[in-house]
Design an enzyme around this catalytic site. Structure first.
Site, PDB file in Angstrom:
ATOM      1  N   LYS A   1       2.110  -3.465   7.264  1.00 18.24           N
ATOM      2  CA  LYS A   1       2.332  -3.646   5.820  1.00 18.24           C
ATOM      3  C   LYS A   1       3.783  -3.317   5.462  1.00 18.24           C
ATOM      4  O   LYS A   1       4.384  -3.984   4.610  1.00 18.24           O
ATOM      5  CB  LYS A   1       1.370  -2.748   5.012  1.00 18.24           C
ATOM      6  CG  LYS A   1      -0.106  -3.106   5.133  1.00 18.24           C
ATOM      7  CD  LYS A   1      -0.473  -4.445   4.521  1.00 18.24           C
ATOM      8  CE  LYS A   1      -0.444  -4.437   3.020  1.00 18.24           C
ATOM      9  NZ  LYS A   1      -0.955  -5.739   2.470  1.00 18.24           N
TER      10      LYS A   1
ATOM     11  N   THR B   1       0.823  -1.207   0.000  1.00 18.33           N
ATOM     12  CA  THR B   1       0.000   0.000   0.000  1.00 18.33           C
ATOM     13  C   THR B   1       0.859   1.260   0.000  1.00 18.33           C
ATOM     14  O   THR B   1       1.980   1.244   0.527  1.00 18.33           O
ATOM     15  CB  THR B   1      -0.907  -0.002   1.252  1.00 18.33           C
ATOM     16  OG1 THR B   1      -1.488   1.295   1.407  1.00 18.33           O
ATOM     17  CG2 THR B   1      -0.127  -0.314   2.525  1.00 18.33           C
ATOM     18  N   ASP B   2       0.291   2.356  -0.522  1.00 13.02           N
ATOM     19  CA  ASP B   2       1.007   3.639  -0.477  1.00 13.02           C
ATOM     20  C   ASP B   2       1.113   4.169   0.952  1.00 13.02           C
ATOM     21  O   ASP B   2       1.873   5.094   1.220  1.00 13.02           O
ATOM     22  CB  ASP B   2       0.316   4.673  -1.374  1.00 13.02           C
ATOM     23  CG  ASP B   2      -1.069   5.080  -0.896  1.00 13.02           C
ATOM     24  OD1 ASP B   2      -1.664   4.353  -0.074  1.00 13.02           O
ATOM     25  OD2 ASP B   2      -1.569   6.138  -1.334  1.00 13.02           O
ATOM     26  N   GLU B   3       0.334   3.583   1.889  1.00  6.61           N
ATOM     27  CA  GLU B   3       0.382   4.081   3.277  1.00  6.61           C
ATOM     28  C   GLU B   3       1.724   3.835   3.936  1.00  6.61           C
ATOM     29  O   GLU B   3       2.032   4.443   4.964  1.00  6.61           O
ATOM     30  CB  GLU B   3      -0.737   3.453   4.119  1.00  6.61           C
ATOM     31  CG  GLU B   3      -2.095   3.943   3.707  1.00  6.61           C
ATOM     32  CD  GLU B   3      -3.171   3.779   4.776  1.00  6.61           C
ATOM     33  OE1 GLU B   3      -2.831   3.623   5.962  1.00  6.61           O
ATOM     34  OE2 GLU B   3      -4.349   3.806   4.404  1.00  6.61           O
TER      35      GLU B   3
ATOM     36  N   TYR C   1      -1.725  -0.502  11.105  1.00  4.23           N
ATOM     37  CA  TYR C   1      -1.982  -1.126   9.798  1.00  4.23           C
ATOM     38  C   TYR C   1      -0.790  -0.908   8.868  1.00  4.23           C
ATOM     39  O   TYR C   1      -0.194  -1.864   8.345  1.00  4.23           O
ATOM     40  CB  TYR C   1      -3.266  -0.563   9.160  1.00  4.23           C
ATOM     41  CG  TYR C   1      -3.347  -0.852   7.673  1.00  4.23           C
ATOM     42  CD1 TYR C   1      -3.545  -2.147   7.204  1.00  4.23           C
ATOM     43  CD2 TYR C   1      -3.180   0.175   6.730  1.00  4.23           C
ATOM     44  CE1 TYR C   1      -3.572  -2.425   5.838  1.00  4.23           C
ATOM     45  CE2 TYR C   1      -3.214  -0.097   5.375  1.00  4.23           C
ATOM     46  CZ  TYR C   1      -3.408  -1.389   4.927  1.00  4.23           C
ATOM     47  OH  TYR C   1      -3.432  -1.654   3.584  1.00  4.23           O
TER      48      TYR C   1
HETATM   49  P1  NAD Z   1     -10.363  -6.697   2.431  1.00  3.04           P
HETATM   50  O1  NAD Z   1     -10.318  -6.418   3.897  1.00  3.04           O
HETATM   51  O2  NAD Z   1     -11.586  -6.359   1.671  1.00  3.04           O
HETATM   52  O3  NAD Z   1     -10.067  -8.251   2.165  1.00  3.04           O
HETATM   53  C1  NAD Z   1      -9.063  -8.939   2.826  1.00  3.04           C
HETATM   54  C2  NAD Z   1      -9.248 -10.428   2.544  1.00  3.04           C
HETATM   55  O4  NAD Z   1      -8.195 -11.140   3.214  1.00  3.04           O
HETATM   56  C3  NAD Z   1     -10.563 -10.986   3.072  1.00  3.04           C
HETATM   57  O5  NAD Z   1     -11.140 -11.837   2.122  1.00  3.04           O
HETATM   58  C4  NAD Z   1     -10.151 -11.769   4.319  1.00  3.04           C
HETATM   59  O6  NAD Z   1     -11.014 -12.860   4.612  1.00  3.04           O
HETATM   60  C5  NAD Z   1      -8.760 -12.237   3.937  1.00  3.04           C
HETATM   61  N1  NAD Z   1      -7.923 -12.489   5.107  1.00  3.04           N
HETATM   62  C6  NAD Z   1      -7.681 -11.670   6.150  1.00  3.04           C
HETATM   63  N2  NAD Z   1      -6.883 -12.267   7.047  1.00  3.04           N
HETATM   64  C7  NAD Z   1      -6.579 -13.494   6.538  1.00  3.04           C
HETATM   65  C8  NAD Z   1      -5.777 -14.573   6.984  1.00  3.04           C
HETATM   66  N3  NAD Z   1      -5.096 -14.525   8.145  1.00  3.04           N
HETATM   67  N4  NAD Z   1      -5.696 -15.671   6.200  1.00  3.04           N
HETATM   68  C9  NAD Z   1      -6.375 -15.762   5.020  1.00  3.04           C
HETATM   69  N5  NAD Z   1      -7.163 -14.774   4.558  1.00  3.04           N
HETATM   70  C10 NAD Z   1      -7.254 -13.655   5.308  1.00  3.04           C
HETATM   71  O7  NAD Z   1      -9.072  -5.963   1.841  1.00  3.04           O
HETATM   72  P2  NAD Z   1      -8.871  -5.218   0.458  1.00  3.04           P
HETATM   73  O8  NAD Z   1      -9.295  -3.814   0.608  1.00  3.04           O
HETATM   74  O9  NAD Z   1      -9.415  -6.049  -0.625  1.00  3.04           O
HETATM   75  O10 NAD Z   1      -7.265  -5.208   0.391  1.00  3.04           O
HETATM   76  C11 NAD Z   1      -6.568  -6.296  -0.199  1.00  3.04           C
HETATM   77  C12 NAD Z   1      -5.079  -6.015  -0.132  1.00  3.04           C
HETATM   78  O11 NAD Z   1      -4.778  -4.813  -0.821  1.00  3.04           O
HETATM   79  C13 NAD Z   1      -4.544  -5.825   1.285  1.00  3.04           C
HETATM   80  O12 NAD Z   1      -3.292  -6.440   1.372  1.00  3.04           O
HETATM   81  C14 NAD Z   1      -4.411  -4.316   1.430  1.00  3.04           C
HETATM   82  O13 NAD Z   1      -3.380  -3.983   2.340  1.00  3.04           O
HETATM   83  C15 NAD Z   1      -4.056  -3.926   0.012  1.00  3.04           C
HETATM   84  N6  NAD Z   1      -4.447  -2.572  -0.402  1.00  3.04           N
HETATM   85  C16 NAD Z   1      -5.731  -2.143  -0.210  1.00  3.04           C
HETATM   86  C17 NAD Z   1      -6.115  -0.882  -0.667  1.00  3.04           C
HETATM   87  C18 NAD Z   1      -7.523  -0.365  -0.480  1.00  3.04           C
HETATM   88  O14 NAD Z   1      -7.777   0.806  -0.766  1.00  3.04           O
HETATM   89  N7  NAD Z   1      -8.479  -1.161  -0.044  1.00  3.04           N
HETATM   90  C19 NAD Z   1      -5.162  -0.064  -1.302  1.00  3.04           C
HETATM   91  C20 NAD Z   1      -3.853  -0.543  -1.458  1.00  3.04           C
HETATM   92  C21 NAD Z   1      -3.516  -1.801  -1.023  1.00  3.04           C
HETATM   93  O1  DAU Z   2      -4.002   4.273   0.752  1.00  2.49           O
HETATM   94  C1  DAU Z   2      -4.297   2.899   0.637  1.00  2.49           C
HETATM   95  C2  DAU Z   2      -5.109   2.469   1.835  1.00  2.49           C
HETATM   96  O2  DAU Z   2      -6.403   3.048   1.681  1.00  2.49           O
HETATM   97  C3  DAU Z   2      -5.193   0.954   1.979  1.00  2.49           C
HETATM   98  O3  DAU Z   2      -3.919   0.446   2.214  1.00  2.49           O
HETATM   99  C4  DAU Z   2      -6.136   0.579   3.132  1.00  2.49           C
HETATM  100  O4  DAU Z   2      -6.308  -0.829   3.178  1.00  2.49           O
HETATM  101  C5  DAU Z   2      -7.485   1.230   2.883  1.00  2.49           C
HETATM  102  O5  DAU Z   2      -8.350   0.978   3.973  1.00  2.49           O
HETATM  103  C6  DAU Z   2      -7.337   2.745   2.692  1.00  2.49           C
HETATM  104  O6  DAU Z   2      -6.964   3.394   3.926  1.00  2.49           O
HETATM  105  P1  DAU Z   2      -7.617   4.798   4.370  1.00  2.49           P
HETATM  106  O7  DAU Z   2      -7.489   4.953   5.826  1.00  2.49           O
HETATM  107  O8  DAU Z   2      -7.109   5.910   3.503  1.00  2.49           O
HETATM  108  O9  DAU Z   2      -9.144   4.512   3.904  1.00  2.49           O
HETATM  109  P2  DAU Z   2     -10.550   4.811   4.618  1.00  2.49           P
HETATM  110  O10 DAU Z   2     -11.604   4.490   3.605  1.00  2.49           O
HETATM  111  O11 DAU Z   2     -10.657   4.194   5.956  1.00  2.49           O
HETATM  112  O12 DAU Z   2     -10.495   6.393   4.811  1.00  2.49           O
HETATM  113  C7  DAU Z   2     -10.327   7.255   3.693  1.00  2.49           C
HETATM  114  C8  DAU Z   2     -10.324   8.678   4.214  1.00  2.49           C
HETATM  115  O13 DAU Z   2     -11.629   8.997   4.709  1.00  2.49           O
HETATM  116  C9  DAU Z   2      -9.383   8.914   5.385  1.00  2.49           C
HETATM  117  O14 DAU Z   2      -8.845  10.225   5.295  1.00  2.49           O
HETATM  118  C10 DAU Z   2     -10.293   8.804   6.606  1.00  2.49           C
HETATM  119  C11 DAU Z   2     -11.608   9.364   6.098  1.00  2.49           C
HETATM  120  N1  DAU Z   2     -12.831   8.801   6.726  1.00  2.49           N
HETATM  121  C12 DAU Z   2     -12.966   7.453   6.755  1.00  2.49           C
HETATM  122  C13 DAU Z   2     -14.072   6.870   7.342  1.00  2.49           C
HETATM  123  C14 DAU Z   2     -14.225   5.357   7.415  1.00  2.49           C
HETATM  124  C15 DAU Z   2     -13.811   9.645   7.221  1.00  2.49           C
HETATM  125  O15 DAU Z   2     -13.685  10.888   7.169  1.00  2.49           O
HETATM  126  N2  DAU Z   2     -14.915   9.084   7.800  1.00  2.49           N
HETATM  127  C16 DAU Z   2     -15.090   7.723   7.901  1.00  2.49           C
HETATM  128  O16 DAU Z   2     -16.126   7.269   8.451  1.00  2.49           O
END
Ligand code: NAD
Ligand code: DAU
Length: 335
Positions: A150, A121-123, A146
């Site tokens: 990562k 992730t970019d985080e 988190y």
């Molecule tokens: P998500 O939370 O929707 O899905 C995560 C999946 O992993 C689920 O299906 C869960 O059951 C499975 N999982 C969790 N723990 C596990 C374990 N111990 N063993 C087996 N399976 C397990 O997540 P997402 O948003 O789809 O993110 C997927 C990946 O992409 C993550 O690695 C996250 O860090 C990365 N990522 C997410 C975002 C975003 O914006 N959502 C952005 C950049 C990177």
């Molecule tokens: O940047 C990539 C990441 O983006 C991924 O690695 C993470 O898995 C994914 O969850 C996401 O993280 P963020 O913390 O950026 O996403 P989130 O949707 O939780 O929040 C996005 C922005 O919105 C952040 O600035 C917090 C704000 N927010 C979020 C929630 C849930 C609110 O203002 N209100 C809310 O209720």
């Protein structure tokens, strides 16, 4: 090609499994997922009988992974499995360290050759001030449990390359949105709350910036890195736009024809990162990748999807929300 995908029942993983089966006619996919609160077998219901798809329920941090990988002998592993929600990591870091760090080491130890692609992730770069964009060689400055877990995984993956010569690639993408995202993340939380006229909780001033990319564009990037990425390299993906959260929330309300009076500014997230921004020149140059879905189209598609699939997300919201929905809508249409 036999691909083992972990976390394929989650939001992005389920898009990825679909992308592979639709575009790589000879590939087989084994999806290993532990089905945590965020993993929904139902996300892939339509694939249950697909001849090139198989599901195995397992924990990536558990003892079952070594025999699974010994039996399956995949040509490559793509690891999406993770605890993914920053707010949850503030309330309890343990599952994040277990899955995101120990789980990755467990997978690396059990992998027997073949490429290992870690979806990061970019985080991991932390909050980026000014107009700068983080390149792949920027220092790691994670600020939540988190993102720290990562970043730990990224370092373990690079250590496996350095020590054992494993063929690894890391991808770091910005914030994803699209159908099938668990309604705890900003965009689906705001859409689903707005659909039933529930308040929209904006943290602090709502001027934090995120670079929103459609999950399908991210998945195309992961696939390009899997096929064309150089061993030991890291690739950033992002759409290059960074609207403040409030703009996203207002656009959602506009698309749904709902009033801005639903917005509630609530206490800020602890340690809230102000801005994420990555430089994607390397992925564009080396992988020939670029995002295809504009935010206006992607957000409109996403809003329509949640509006048309209340049965999918309603059961994922908490009991108080469901009671509110029943009281006000009694199961009726959400339009
Ligand atoms: P998500 O939370 O929707 O899905 C995560 C999946 O992993 C689920 O299906 C869960 O059951 C499975 N999982 C969790 N723990 C596990 C374990 N111990 N063993 C087996 N399976 C397990 O997540 P997402 O948003 O789809 O993110 C997927 C990946 O992409 C993550 O690695 C996250 O860090 C990365 N990522 C997410 C975002 C975003 O914006 N959502 C952005 C950049 C990177
Ligand atoms: O940047 C990539 C990441 O983006 C991924 O690695 C993470 O898995 C994914 O969850 C996401 O993280 P963020 O913390 O950026 O996403 P989130 O949707 O939780 O929040 C996005 C922005 O919105 C952040 O600035 C917090 C704000 N927010 C979020 C929630 C849930 C609110 O203002 N209100 C809310 O209720």
């Amino acid at each position: 090609m036999k691909l083992l995908v972990t976390g394929g029942c989650g939001f992005i993983g389920s898009h990825f499994v679909r992308e592979i089966l639709a575009t790589r006619a000879k590939w087989r996919v084994v999806n290993v997922d532990g089905l945590t609160y965020a993993g929904r077998g139902r996300n892939l219901d339509d694939l249950a009988r697909h001849p090139r798809y198989r599901f195995v329920r397992a924990d990536i941090a558990g003892a079952a992974m070594a025999p699974i990988l010994a039996r399956e002998r995949p040509d490559a592993i793509v690891n999406f499995a993770a605890e993914s929600h920053v707010d949850r990591s503030i309330h309890g870091a343990a599952p994040f360290l277990r899955t995101n760090a120990l789980g990755v080491q467990n997978l690396l130890d059990a992998a027997r050759g073949g490429r290992f692609l870690q979806v990061s992730t970019d985080e991991v770069y932390g909050s980026i001030p000014g107009r700068r964009r983080a390149r792949e060689d920027a220092p790691l400055r994670p600020s939540s449990a988190y993102s720290a877990s990562k970043a730990a995984a990224d370092l373990l993956v690079l250590a496996a390359r350095h020590t054992h010569g494993q063929d690894v690639v890391i991808t770091r993408c910005t914030n994803n949105y699209g159908p099938w995202q668990f309604p705890e993340k900003l965009i689906p939380l705001m859409i689903t709350n707005a659909l039933v006229g529930h308040p929209l909780p904006v943290y602090g001033d709502g001027l934090q910036r995120r670079d929103w990319i459609h999950a399908r564009d991210h998945c195309r990037g992961v696939l390009a890195a899997l096929e064309r990425g150089r061993p030991g390299e890291i690739y950033n993906f992002g759409a290059g736009i960074e609207p403040p959260n409030l703009v996203i929330v207002r656009n959602i309300l506009r698309l749904l024809g709902k009033p801005t009076s639903l917005i509630r500014h609530v206490a800020d997230r602890l340690g809230h990162d102000r801005r994420y921004a990555v430089d994607t020149a390397k992925a564009r140059r080396e992988l020939g990748w670029r995002p295809r879905i504009g935010l206006a189209d992607g957000l409109a598609e996403t809003v329509r999807w949640y509006r048309d699939h209340p049965a999918w997300w309603l059961r994922l919201k908490d009991a108080a929300f469901r009671a509110y929905y029943r009281r006000n809508y009694g199961g009726g249409a959400l339009r």
